[in-house]
Enzyme design. Structure first.
Site, PDB file in Angstrom:
ATOM      1  N   ASP A 206       0.691  -1.123  -0.034  1.00 23.15           N
ATOM      2  CA  ASP A 206       0.187   0.012  -0.117  1.00 23.15           C
ATOM      3  C   ASP A 206       0.844   1.410   0.051  1.00 23.15           C
ATOM      4  OD1 ASP A 206      -2.955   1.061   0.452  1.00 23.15           O
ATOM      5  OD2 ASP A 206      -1.831   1.935   2.074  1.00 23.15           O
ATOM      6  N   GLU A 262       1.919  -0.219  -4.883  1.00 20.99           N
ATOM      7  CA  GLU A 262       0.866   0.757  -5.175  1.00 20.99           C
ATOM      8  C   GLU A 262       1.667   2.019  -5.356  1.00 20.99           C
ATOM      9  OE1 GLU A 262      -3.337   2.881  -3.944  1.00 20.99           O
ATOM     10  OE2 GLU A 262      -1.437   2.591  -2.535  1.00 20.99           O
TER      11      GLU A 262
HETATM   12  C1  NOJ Z   1      -4.405   2.978  -1.010  1.00 22.00           C
HETATM   13  C2  NOJ Z   1      -5.537   2.252  -0.725  1.00 22.00           C
HETATM   14  O1  NOJ Z   1      -5.797   1.110  -2.047  1.00 22.00           O
HETATM   15  C3  NOJ Z   1      -6.860   2.622  -0.092  1.00 22.00           C
HETATM   16  O2  NOJ Z   1      -8.155   1.904  -0.069  1.00 22.00           O
HETATM   17  C4  NOJ Z   1      -6.681   3.335   1.357  1.00 22.00           C
HETATM   18  O3  NOJ Z   1      -7.442   3.978   1.789  1.00 22.00           O
HETATM   19  C5  NOJ Z   1      -5.108   3.947   1.122  1.00 22.00           C
HETATM   20  N1  NOJ Z   1      -4.062   3.316   0.308  1.00 22.00           N
HETATM   21  C6  NOJ Z   1      -4.665   4.192   2.510  1.00 22.00           C
HETATM   22  O4  NOJ Z   1      -4.247   2.992   2.962  1.00 22.00           O
END
Ligand code: NOJ
Length: 516
Positions: A206, A262
């Site tokens: 993440d 991500e």
């Molecule tokens: C990216 C995640 O995909 C999302 O759902 C989340 O709210 C944020 N990061 C914070 O962790």
């Protein structure tokens, strides 16, 4: 190109994202769970996916529905137990399905014992595991960074008891961990080991680009405000050494364990840097194509960018829907386009990431104000999966979010499976065609230049194996002239499969062609 046997699994795999709250509910509390996922593995085997990625199922107060973790090494009771998790992994592996889980390294929950201790006093053992700053003389936050999910609110909250501000790029309930502190890095590596030892095949990390911050925490450029800092933070000199150490840890395990980052920076040139010439993350999401409109020219530009910037650095990924964005079926406004769009994710060179429910052609749910629960406004794409016809769709009581549109009118997995013309069968045929073709799985790629307006077409090649994939974004039929004779292997409309390709493409359609 590595041979089939040498290629790591994550280069050839089709990955299917599961948002556990919304996938399937075994215990009947209206929220999906791990046993629910296990009970639906037949669907995934039948569909033909190679791996699943599970969004967070860890202990969490659920302020951000699991992306606020209070125990990284346990399953939240809402989703089951560690034993349920072990069973799920074992069953997936028995079926040849890899398991990727979410890892949330940038921030914990404010309820995590580390933060509870950190905020207890300035001298607490875990104080420096988070990012604290003194109040400024005028009482303003330490810098101008904006938090996500807010109307330009600061990414800082003043902790009244200890008189300092703490940083949170997301909700105040999600304090940022201080990765400059070696104990934080060591603790987060321990989390990776905990799950690697339990047999997971990889991690989706993440907001990975945010774990390295400029030590001076400088203001963001005024003209970029109010873009949240989580979409701007790019400090490769700090982040990349951390990613190398993560990669070394994963690569020290057998079985090609993988991390997909991500990297939420909407600039493919920046995203490419996180591959770090094979020393950084194995894969990175690249979101600009997800935001591309239904337009051949824009898509051509995005594909060219990936070929120019990502491919030299590492293996690309393709994604059109996830739990943070309006589903592409809704964005692209029609089922015809949704059917054609999956030829992009599955047909372009790279690892495709599908989002549960897209194979059913699900649209976002319309969520009435009294049922809105997500602070980021993302409830619509998180609607539960309808497995069976009305009334309960295989869920028991009313689930935590409303159903997607048309769930009561046949838009459910069972009904679509009984209909060979459905989008669900199209996904299955396309994944089978991909799997059967080395060119499609991991072959080279060449975008074709002599295509009519509104058509994007490319060739995939591996040794003698060749395919052409063409997507017609136009509202009128188009004629695609190709050298040689071709047979239609899969079409988004389902018409003419196995027949010679005439050159004619329907509006909003796509084809995979093989040499005659
Ligand atoms: C990216 C995640 O995909 C999302 O759902 C989340 O709210 C944020 N990061 C914070 O962790």
């Amino acid at each position: 190109m590595p041979s089939d046997d040498d290629r790591p699994w994550w280069q050839g795999a089709v990955v299917y994202q599961i948002y556990p709250r919304s996938f399937a509910d075994a215990d009947g509390d209206g929220v999906g769970d791990l046993e629910g996922i296990r009970s639906r593995l037949d669907h995934l085997s039948w569909l033909g996916v190679d791996a699943i990625w599970l969004s967070p199922f860890f202990r969490s107060p659920m302020a951000d529905f699991g992306y606020d973790v209070s125990d990284y090494c346990d399953v939240d009771p809402l989703f089951g137990t560690l034993e349920d998790f072990d069973r799920l992994v074992a069953d997936c592996h028995d079926r040849g399905i890899k398991v990727v889980i979410d890892w949330v390294p940038n921030h914990s929950s404010d309820q995590h014992p580390w933060f509870q201790d950190a905020r207890s006093s300035r001298d607490a053992a875990h104080r420096d595991w988070y990012v604290w700053r003194e109040p400024t003389p005028d009482g303003a936050p330490p810098n101008n960074w904006v938090a996500a999910f807010s109307e330009a609110e600061p990414a800082w909250t003043l902790d009244e008891a200890t008189g300092q501000w703490y940083l949170h790029l997301f909700l105040p309930d999600q304090p940022d961990l201080n990765w400059d502190h070696p104990e934080v890095e060591a603790a987060m590596h321990d989390v990776l080991r905990f799950w690697l030892d339990r047999g997971v095949d990889g991690f989706r990390a993440d907001v990975l680009h945010a774990i390295g911050k400029d030590p001076d925490l400088p203001d963001d450029a005024e003209e970029l405000i109010p873009i949240p800092h989580s979409g701007l933070n790019h400090v490769p000199e700090v982040t990349l050494p951390r990613l190398r150490r993560i990669r070394e840890l994963l690569d020290s395990y057998d079985g090609d364990r993988m991390v997909v980052g991500e990297v939420y920076l909407l600039d493919t040139a920046l995203v490419a840097q996180y591959y770090d010439d094979g020393r950084g993350i194995h894969l990175s999401f690249n979101f600009p194509p997800l935001y591309a409109p239904w337009d051949a020219g824009v898509w051509r530009h995005r594909v060219d960018e990936v070929e120019r910037l990502i491919t030299p650095a590492g293996w690309p990924t393709w994604v059109l829907s996830n739990h943070d964005n309006i589903r592409h079926r809704s964005r692209y406004t029609s089922e015809e386009r949704a059917r054609a769009a999956v030829f992009l994710t599955v047909g372009l060179q790279g690892t495709p990431f599908l989002y549960a429910g897209e194979e059913l052609g699900l649209e976002d749910a319309v969520v009435p104000p009294e049922r809105v629960v997500d602070p980021g406004g993302r409830d619509g794409c998180r609607a539960p999966i309808p497995w069976t016809p009305a009334p309960d769709h295989g869920w028991g009581p009313e689930p935590w979010l409303p159903w997607p549109p048309h769930a009561d009118a046949g838009r459910d997995a069972e009904t679509l499976r009984a209909d060979e013309g459905s989008i669900l069968h199209l996904y299955r045929r396309l994944l089978a065609a991909r799997r059967a073709s080395p060119a499609m799985v991991a072959g080279g790629q060449r975008v074709l230049d002599d295509t009519p307006d509104g058509v994007l077409a490319w060739e995939r090649t591996a040794g003698d194996d060749r395919r052409v994939v063409a997507v017609c974004f136009a509202a009128a039929p188009a004629e695609l002239a190709l050298a040689g004779d071709w047979v239609v292997e899969v079409t988004s409309t389902g018409a003419g499969e196995g027949e010679p390709f005439t050159g004619s493409l329907d509006p909003d359609s796509a084809v995979v062609l093989r040499p005659a």
